[in-house]
Design an enzyme around this catalytic site. Structure first.
Site, short mmCIF file in Angstrom:
data_model
loop_
_atom_site.label_atom_id
_atom_site.label_comp_id
_atom_site.label_asym_id
_atom_site.label_seq_id
_atom_site.Cartn_x
_atom_site.Cartn_y
_atom_site.Cartn_z
CG MET A 5 -0.03 0.05 2.55
SD MET A 5 -1.05 -0.43 3.78
CE MET A 5 -1.52 -2.37 3.46
N PRO A 6 1.97 1.46 -0.92
CG PRO A 6 3.68 0.78 -2.24
CD PRO A 6 2.17 0.32 -1.93
CE1 TYR A 7 -0.13 10.09 -1.66
CE2 TYR A 7 1.80 11.03 -0.46
CZ TYR A 7 0.93 11.15 -1.29
OH TYR A 7 0.55 12.59 -1.60
#
Lengths: 67, 67, 67, 67, 67, 67
Positions: F1-3
């Site tokens: 779930m990278p940003y």
């Protein structure tokens, strides 16, 4: 009421240097833009050299080569 | 699909408090703006008091004076 | 003295909704973490749907398909 | 001269993987937008799973359930 | 190679003022922390007053009251 | 779930180029770090050249000189 975020590599900045930086940026916003120092917030992030890249290369490697 | 970044000073927030904050912000974005909670991302940064300034002064110093 | 940055897609949030969000987040930080509302700063960024991606896809395209 | 900030959960990325990511993002900005790699900066933040939420839930809890 | 992000409300800063701010911050990082100005990046975000809150209140409202 | 947040100067990137960038970064996070593309978020900020400085100088001026 400016908000300033300063990211630097984690390479030994002292508490005194960071205090001087926070004070200096706050004053600069007052002198250049007439911003109220009382509500100026400055946050410094110190980032490991393994996590910082420039020119496609990790700073840890750049530092090794510079020695 | 909002992204929320919360920066606080590192002064002992517990995992329970942070979980409550994450849940609360996600619900608030749903109730105020009808944002889908499933894709709402919240990231909390806990910053050392030496690295946070307000009013040109480092929080570490402000805390000392308040004691 | 928390700093909160909320990024949402630019899809018609009203000034009233944004005011409600700012008030709500500020209160939430007080109730969950006992943070002083007077120095809590909230900044909302509204991002064009062409500039936001999730799942490798631009939101503009996701919205078209959803119609 | 792009600036890229990548936030990931702190779950064991190696220095080699982070170097590969930095190199890959820098190249991608050159091939898609003709950006000069020499002045492209990439900063990776590794965030504790207690401090990352999605769907209103903390990642620490999501990981426990997934086991 | 520091990266500095300055967020201010969008209330009429001129190009000259912003140039002065960028130059000043870059010099400050050199004098306080010996950072190389050539790779110091400064990005200024000008945020609408409807999107900035302090003390739970939107700046647009604070400005109205101050008149 | 990278940003992922990508900041570039506002100098004419097309919607197609930005879509390609978003897709490329999302794939890169999957191949290098095994991150789930479904929850990878990418936000691009296009910043006016008056608001971007490098080497203490505003990009608007650098571009003028390069002509």
């Amino acid at each position: 009421m400016p908000y300033v975020n300063i990211k630097i590599t984690n390479e030994g900045a002292t508490a005194e240097q960071k205090a001087e930086l926070i004070q200096g940026v706050t004053e600069l916003l007052q002198t250049t833009l007439n911003k109220n120092p009382a509500t100026t917030v400055v946050v410094i992030d110190e980032v490991e050299t393994d996590n910082w890249g420039i020119g496609g290369e990790v700073v840890t490697e750049i530092r090794k080569r510079a020695k």
